[in-house]
Design a protein around this motif. Structure first.
Motif, PDB file in Angstrom:
ATOM      1  N   PRO A  24       0.849  -1.186   0.000  1.00  0.00           N
ATOM      2  CA  PRO A  24       0.000   0.000   0.000  1.00  0.00           C
ATOM      3  C   PRO A  24       0.886   1.238   0.000  1.00  0.00           C
ATOM      4  O   PRO A  24       1.968   1.239   0.572  1.00  0.00           O
ATOM      5  N   ALA A  25       0.441   2.261  -0.655  1.00  0.00           N
ATOM      6  CA  ALA A  25       1.161   3.536  -0.662  1.00  0.00           C
ATOM      7  C   ALA A  25       0.128   4.645  -0.748  1.00  0.00           C
ATOM      8  O   ALA A  25      -0.997   4.428  -1.188  1.00  0.00           O
ATOM      9  N   THR A  26       0.528   5.832  -0.325  1.00  0.00           N
ATOM     10  CA  THR A  26      -0.369   6.984  -0.387  1.00  0.00           C
ATOM     11  C   THR A  26       0.330   8.116  -1.111  1.00  0.00           C
ATOM     12  O   THR A  26       1.449   8.486  -0.767  1.00  0.00           O
ATOM     13  N   THR A  66       9.180   1.737  10.009  1.00  0.00           N
ATOM     14  CA  THR A  66       8.647   3.085  10.178  1.00  0.00           C
ATOM     15  C   THR A  66       8.183   3.585   8.815  1.00  0.00           C
ATOM     16  O   THR A  66       8.676   3.123   7.781  1.00  0.00           O
ATOM     17  N   GLU A  67       7.245   4.521   8.824  1.00  0.00           N
ATOM     18  CA  GLU A  67       6.782   5.077   7.553  1.00  0.00           C
ATOM     19  C   GLU A  67       7.964   5.687   6.798  1.00  0.00           C
ATOM     20  O   GLU A  67       8.823   6.337   7.389  1.00  0.00           O
ATOM     21  N   PRO A  86       3.592   2.863   4.353  1.00  0.00           N
ATOM     22  CA  PRO A  86       3.376   2.688   5.793  1.00  0.00           C
ATOM     23  C   PRO A  86       4.428   1.788   6.430  1.00  0.00           C
ATOM     24  O   PRO A  86       5.088   0.993   5.761  1.00  0.00           O
ATOM     25  N   ALA A  87       4.544   1.891   7.747  1.00  0.00           N
ATOM     26  CA  ALA A  87       5.560   1.157   8.515  1.00  0.00           C
ATOM     27  C   ALA A  87       5.607  -0.339   8.205  1.00  0.00           C
ATOM     28  O   ALA A  87       6.687  -0.886   7.994  1.00  0.00           O
ATOM     29  N   PRO A  88       4.467  -1.040   8.150  1.00  0.00           N
ATOM     30  CA  PRO A  88       4.547  -2.487   7.895  1.00  0.00           C
ATOM     31  C   PRO A  88       5.134  -2.844   6.519  1.00  0.00           C
ATOM     32  O   PRO A  88       5.586  -3.962   6.317  1.00  0.00           O
ATOM     33  N   ALA A  89       5.158  -1.887   5.607  1.00  0.00           N
ATOM     34  CA  ALA A  89       5.656  -2.160   4.256  1.00  0.00           C
ATOM     35  C   ALA A  89       7.140  -1.866   4.090  1.00  0.00           C
ATOM     36  O   ALA A  89       7.690  -2.059   3.020  1.00  0.00           O
TER      37      ALA A  89
END
Length: 138
Positions: A24-26, A50-51, A42-45
């Protein structure tokens, strides 16, 4: 009043493995910083947990969907008929992600509705900042 434009996108991490991982990305565009696009993971990616966010010019994103663009930390180029590759270069290495070009175009269209290309300077608020600065000097 400024309205920040955000759009979630699915990015595919390019790796040496035959299967690409979807992340996921924003994408974010703030008219108060009218030349800049921000892409955050996001951090999990991320490997750091961390983001991680990259900022680059809206002009670079627009150009990179049609032809290879960028010489520095962020490089963008078309890939096939429906994807765009974004390369993020850092001391630690290079991250390459594929994003559907249609998603990027939709995001750019939304940002251009808010701040038309070529009118970015009108949204910098330099007159207000100068007045504030001069007012503080009295």
């Amino acid at each position: 009043m400024s309205t920040v434009i955000q759009q979630s996108v699915q990015a595919r991490m390019v790796a040496s493995a035959p299967r690409m991982e979807t992340l996921p990305a924003t994408l974010q565009y703030d008219p108060n910083d009218p030349f800049t696009v921000r892409m955050a993971f996001p951090a999990p990616a991320t490997l750091e947990g961390t983001e991680v966010a990259w900022e680059f010019s809206r002009e670079l994103l627009a150009a990179g969907m049609d032809t290879e663009a960028g010489l520095g930390d962020v490089r963008i180029r078309p890939f096939g008929y429906d994807r765009t590759v974004l390369e993020f270069h850092a001391v630690e290495g290079v991250a390459m992600v594929h994003v559907h070009t249609a998603e990027l175009r939709r995001f750019l269209e939304r940002s251009q509705e808010r701040v038309p290309t070529g009118d970015e300077h009108l949204f910098l608020g330099l007159d207000q900042k100068l007045a504030t600065l001069l007012g503080d000097a009295r």
